[in-house]
Design an enzyme around this catalytic site. Structure first.
Site, PDB file in Angstrom:
ATOM      1  N   ASN A 148       0.795  -1.231   0.000  1.00  0.00           N
ATOM      2  CA  ASN A 148       0.000   0.000   0.000  1.00  0.00           C
ATOM      3  C   ASN A 148       0.827   1.280   0.000  1.00  0.00           C
ATOM      4  O   ASN A 148       0.353   2.332  -0.430  1.00  0.00           O
ATOM      5  CB  ASN A 148      -0.989   0.002   1.173  1.00  0.00           C
ATOM      6  CG  ASN A 148      -0.316  -0.051   2.529  1.00  0.00           C
ATOM      7  OD1 ASN A 148       0.721  -0.701   2.691  1.00  0.00           O
ATOM      8  ND2 ASN A 148      -0.886   0.625   3.498  1.00  0.00           N
ATOM      9  N   GLY A 224       2.627  -5.616   7.589  1.00  0.00           N
ATOM     10  CA  GLY A 224       1.646  -6.429   6.879  1.00  0.00           C
ATOM     11  C   GLY A 224       0.488  -6.765   7.792  1.00  0.00           C
ATOM     12  O   GLY A 224       0.184  -6.041   8.742  1.00  0.00           O
ATOM     13  N   SER A 225      -0.144  -7.883   7.526  1.00  0.00           N
ATOM     14  CA  SER A 225      -1.349  -8.250   8.271  1.00  0.00           C
ATOM     15  C   SER A 225      -1.012  -8.707   9.685  1.00  0.00           C
ATOM     16  O   SER A 225       0.080  -9.224   9.956  1.00  0.00           O
ATOM     17  CB  SER A 225      -2.095  -9.369   7.536  1.00  0.00           C
ATOM     18  OG  SER A 225      -1.420 -10.607   7.682  1.00  0.00           O
ATOM     19  N   VAL A 228      -0.265 -12.590   9.862  1.00  0.00           N
ATOM     20  CA  VAL A 228       1.091 -12.998   9.493  1.00  0.00           C
ATOM     21  C   VAL A 228       2.088 -12.534  10.552  1.00  0.00           C
ATOM     22  O   VAL A 228       2.981 -13.279  10.964  1.00  0.00           O
ATOM     23  CB  VAL A 228       1.467 -12.444   8.107  1.00  0.00           C
ATOM     24  CG1 VAL A 228       2.931 -12.744   7.786  1.00  0.00           C
ATOM     25  CG2 VAL A 228       0.567 -13.042   7.028  1.00  0.00           C
ATOM     26  N   GLY A 229       1.935 -11.298  11.008  1.00  0.00           N
ATOM     27  CA  GLY A 229       2.854 -10.764  12.000  1.00  0.00           C
ATOM     28  C   GLY A 229       2.879 -11.577  13.280  1.00  0.00           C
ATOM     29  O   GLY A 229       3.951 -11.858  13.838  1.00  0.00           O
ATOM     30  N   GLU A 246       4.625  -4.028  12.228  1.00  0.00           N
ATOM     31  CA  GLU A 246       3.510  -3.094  12.089  1.00  0.00           C
ATOM     32  C   GLU A 246       2.385  -3.863  11.419  1.00  0.00           C
ATOM     33  O   GLU A 246       2.540  -4.337  10.292  1.00  0.00           O
ATOM     34  CB  GLU A 246       3.907  -1.865  11.275  1.00  0.00           C
ATOM     35  CG  GLU A 246       4.877  -0.944  11.991  1.00  0.00           C
ATOM     36  CD  GLU A 246       4.318  -0.327  13.261  1.00  0.00           C
ATOM     37  OE1 GLU A 246       3.068  -0.251  13.386  1.00  0.00           O
ATOM     38  OE2 GLU A 246       5.108   0.051  14.140  1.00  0.00           O
ATOM     39  N   CYS A 280      -3.147   1.543   6.801  1.00  0.00           N
ATOM     40  CA  CYS A 280      -3.313   0.999   8.155  1.00  0.00           C
ATOM     41  C   CYS A 280      -3.768   2.077   9.125  1.00  0.00           C
ATOM     42  O   CYS A 280      -4.279   1.774  10.201  1.00  0.00           O
ATOM     43  CB  CYS A 280      -2.028   0.353   8.636  1.00  0.00           C
ATOM     44  SG  CYS A 280      -0.592   1.438   8.613  1.00  0.00           S
ATOM     45  N   GLN A 327      -8.300  -8.200  -3.351  1.00  0.00           N
ATOM     46  CA  GLN A 327      -8.662  -7.182  -2.369  1.00  0.00           C
ATOM     47  C   GLN A 327     -10.087  -6.685  -2.601  1.00  0.00           C
ATOM     48  O   GLN A 327     -10.837  -6.440  -1.654  1.00  0.00           O
ATOM     49  CB  GLN A 327      -7.680  -6.015  -2.430  1.00  0.00           C
ATOM     50  CG  GLN A 327      -7.875  -4.985  -1.332  1.00  0.00           C
ATOM     51  CD  GLN A 327      -7.635  -5.539   0.056  1.00  0.00           C
ATOM     52  OE1 GLN A 327      -6.658  -6.252   0.291  1.00  0.00           O
ATOM     53  NE2 GLN A 327      -8.526  -5.224   0.992  1.00  0.00           N
ATOM     54  N   GLU A 379      -9.983  -5.387  10.340  1.00  0.00           N
ATOM     55  CA  GLU A 379      -9.462  -4.422   9.372  1.00  0.00           C
ATOM     56  C   GLU A 379      -9.903  -4.822   7.966  1.00  0.00           C
ATOM     57  O   GLU A 379      -9.556  -5.900   7.473  1.00  0.00           O
ATOM     58  CB  GLU A 379      -7.941  -4.352   9.442  1.00  0.00           C
ATOM     59  CG  GLU A 379      -7.372  -3.254   8.569  1.00  0.00           C
ATOM     60  CD  GLU A 379      -5.873  -3.095   8.723  1.00  0.00           C
ATOM     61  OE1 GLU A 379      -5.393  -1.949   8.736  1.00  0.00           O
ATOM     62  OE2 GLU A 379      -5.175  -4.127   8.812  1.00  0.00           O
ATOM     63  N   GLU A 458       9.138   2.862  14.517  1.00  0.00           N
ATOM     64  CA  GLU A 458       9.766   3.192  13.243  1.00  0.00           C
ATOM     65  C   GLU A 458       9.843   4.709  13.088  1.00  0.00           C
ATOM     66  O   GLU A 458       9.124   5.458  13.748  1.00  0.00           O
ATOM     67  CB  GLU A 458       8.976   2.593  12.080  1.00  0.00           C
ATOM     68  CG  GLU A 458       8.906   1.080  12.132  1.00  0.00           C
ATOM     69  CD  GLU A 458       8.433   0.462  10.834  1.00  0.00           C
ATOM     70  OE1 GLU A 458       9.284   0.005  10.068  1.00  0.00           O
ATOM     71  OE2 GLU A 458       7.218   0.459  10.598  1.00  0.00           O
TER      72      GLU A 458
END
Length: 477
Positions: A148, A224-225, A228-229, A246, A280, A327, A379, A458
């Site tokens: 994104n 990412g999602s 996954v994180g 993140e 996000c 998406q 989300e 970050e």
């Protein structure tokens, strides 16, 4: 032409190929990009490890100059690169150009940070003993970025990693290889020693998995999602690697009765729908108190209906396409789910037809929603927002905080009392007062709480907390 991976200072053919299509015109082939396999990913990691000594021996002035040179070229080519970004990701051309400019500014900022790493010299509690506290590079940093923000997010991970003396292996999202390759091509001509920076395009199953597993990777920064994180973190921690995550948000925008109506509507439109809602930091939950609710909803609907959904590169386009068919399908599933949950789809949700075939979706607004609905818990990552009606400020604050995420939280009010209280009590890493929830500066820390983030922040000077390790040294005469 096949755009190749960049490993150990050389352009390398891939094990497979990826076709990059324009979401505004699915008949437009942007380019063909090489995909790395596990063996090539291991080669990139090995190249980065081999280059560590050479890069860490480079003086801070030279490191500054290299990063500044990269930033200067990005800024000089912002129109060209912004057009490429918008063509492959789908955000409007002004947004694409602005993102590229931000990437250039990030490199320039961290060029300065290379000169400011600093340290401390302290007296010991033991007479005659000196204590020095210094920062050293973590080592090899793997960078995995989403689709994104295909220029800005890589920049805010890569630039501080290099500024702090680390070597980098960069895996971009498969949907946006063009921006990653263009950034790499600029970096490849900057004068960095071979192996300091490496690009490995490809799938998460091969490239991403190899980066997570490899003992040659000392730190991994992932955006990412949340699904996954959460799966990555324990695996990296188990082998002693640093991890920075993140993972998105479900961000509230609170609108109080005393809010300036036009400011509130502007914040909602910008935060929820621009960049096609694919941020996000998007404000997907609009929490509105009784006294202003009906006027706010009516004015918001009017503004939404005036938004132009079209090709991202066309002048006058407000909202570009969704990034991909997958998406778009997800967005449509949430539109169906919202109706099934009892929410009212007040406007939007249509699939507009345009001159070229693309993944177009009219921005959608749900009303009469409850905070426990899935459309308010999960989300969506699309141009879809839901209004939640509340009685007063305290209920608004409680509703805003009632989420598994905690990235950003906003309020629109003319009350200094409520603004001050909200900044203190909002359970989010970023708080906005009379501003859209989406839109942050590059020189200050970025990150959230709860399920949104894990690890050090970050951006800004806080980035050094992830990309360096602290050493304490004692000296006796």
């Amino acid at each position: 032409m096949i755009h190749q991976n960049f490993i150990d200072g050389a352009w390398v053919e891939g094990a497979a190929e990826l076709r990059n299509l324009n979401p505004s015109d699915t008949g437009d082939l942007i380019g063909v990009y090489a995909c790395a396999d596990r063996a090539q990913t291991h080669a990139a990691i090995a190249a980065a490890r081999s280059a560590l000594g050479r890069w860490q021996a480079v003086g801070i002035q030279e490191r500054h100059d290299l990063l500044d040179r990269i930033g200067t070229e990005i800024l000089a080519r912002r129109e060209e690169l912004g057009r490429l970004l918008s063509r492959e990701e789908g955000k409007t051309l002004p947004e694409g150009v602005a993102e590229v400019a931000r990437a250039g500014m990030i490199f320039k900022f961290f060029a300065g940070e290379a000169l400011r790493l600093g340290g401390e010299r302290l007296p010991s509690v033991r007479p005659g003993v000196e204590v020095e506290v210094s920062r050293e590079p973590v080592g090899v940093a793997a960078v995995i970025t989403p689709w994104n923000f295909p220029m800005a997010i890589p920049a805010w991970k890569i630039a501080p990693a290099l500024a702090c003396g680390n070597c980098v292996v960069f895996k971009p999202a498969a949907l946006v290889p063009g921006s990653a390759w263009a950034l790499t091509e600029i970096i490849s001509r900057s004068g960095l020693p071979a192996g300091v920076f490496n690009l490995v395009m490809g799938s998460g199953a091969e490239v991403g998995e190899t980066l997570v597993q490899s003992p040659g990777v000392d730190a991994l920064s992932f955006t990412g999602s949340d699904k996954v994180g959460r799966a990555l973190a324990p695996r990296l921690v188990a082998r002693g690697a640093r991890v920075q995550l993140e993972m998105g948000g479900k961000n509230p925008l609170v609108v109080l009765d005393d809010a300036d109506l036009e400011v509130a509507v502007h914040c909602a439109v910008q935060g929820a729908f621009y960049s096609t809602g694919q941020r996000c930091t998007a404000s997907s939950r609009l929490i509105v108190t009784e006294g202003i609710h009906d006027r706010f909803v009516q004015r918001l609907m009017e503004r939404m209906q005036a938004l132009r959904v079209d090709d991202a590169l066309k002048p006058g386009t407000d909202i570009g396409p969704v990034v991909s068919q997958a998406q778009l399908d997800q967005d449509l599933d949430y539109l169906r789910l919202g109706r099934e949950e009892g929410a009212r789809l007040l406007c939007g949700g249509e699939l507009p037809r345009r001159e070229t075939p693309g993944y177009y979706l009219a921005p959608a607004l749900f009303t009469e929603t409850r905070n426990n609905m899935r459309i308010n818990r999960e989300e969506i990552f699309g141009p879809i927002a839901a209004v939640i009606r509340v009685c007063d400020y305290e209920e608004a604050l409680a509703t805003a905080n009632d989420t598994p995420f905690g990235l950003t939280s906003g309020i629109v009010t003319t009350s200094l009392k409520h603004a001050s209280d909200f900044k203190r009590r909002a359970q989010a890493g970023l708080v906005m007062v009379n501003l859209p929830t989406a839109g942050v500066d590059y020189h200050v820390p970025f990150g959230g709480r709860k399920g949104s983030s894990f690890g050090p922040r970050e951006q800004g000077s806080y980035a050094r907390e992830f990309y360096t390790v602290v050493k304490t040294a004692y000296t006796a005469p």
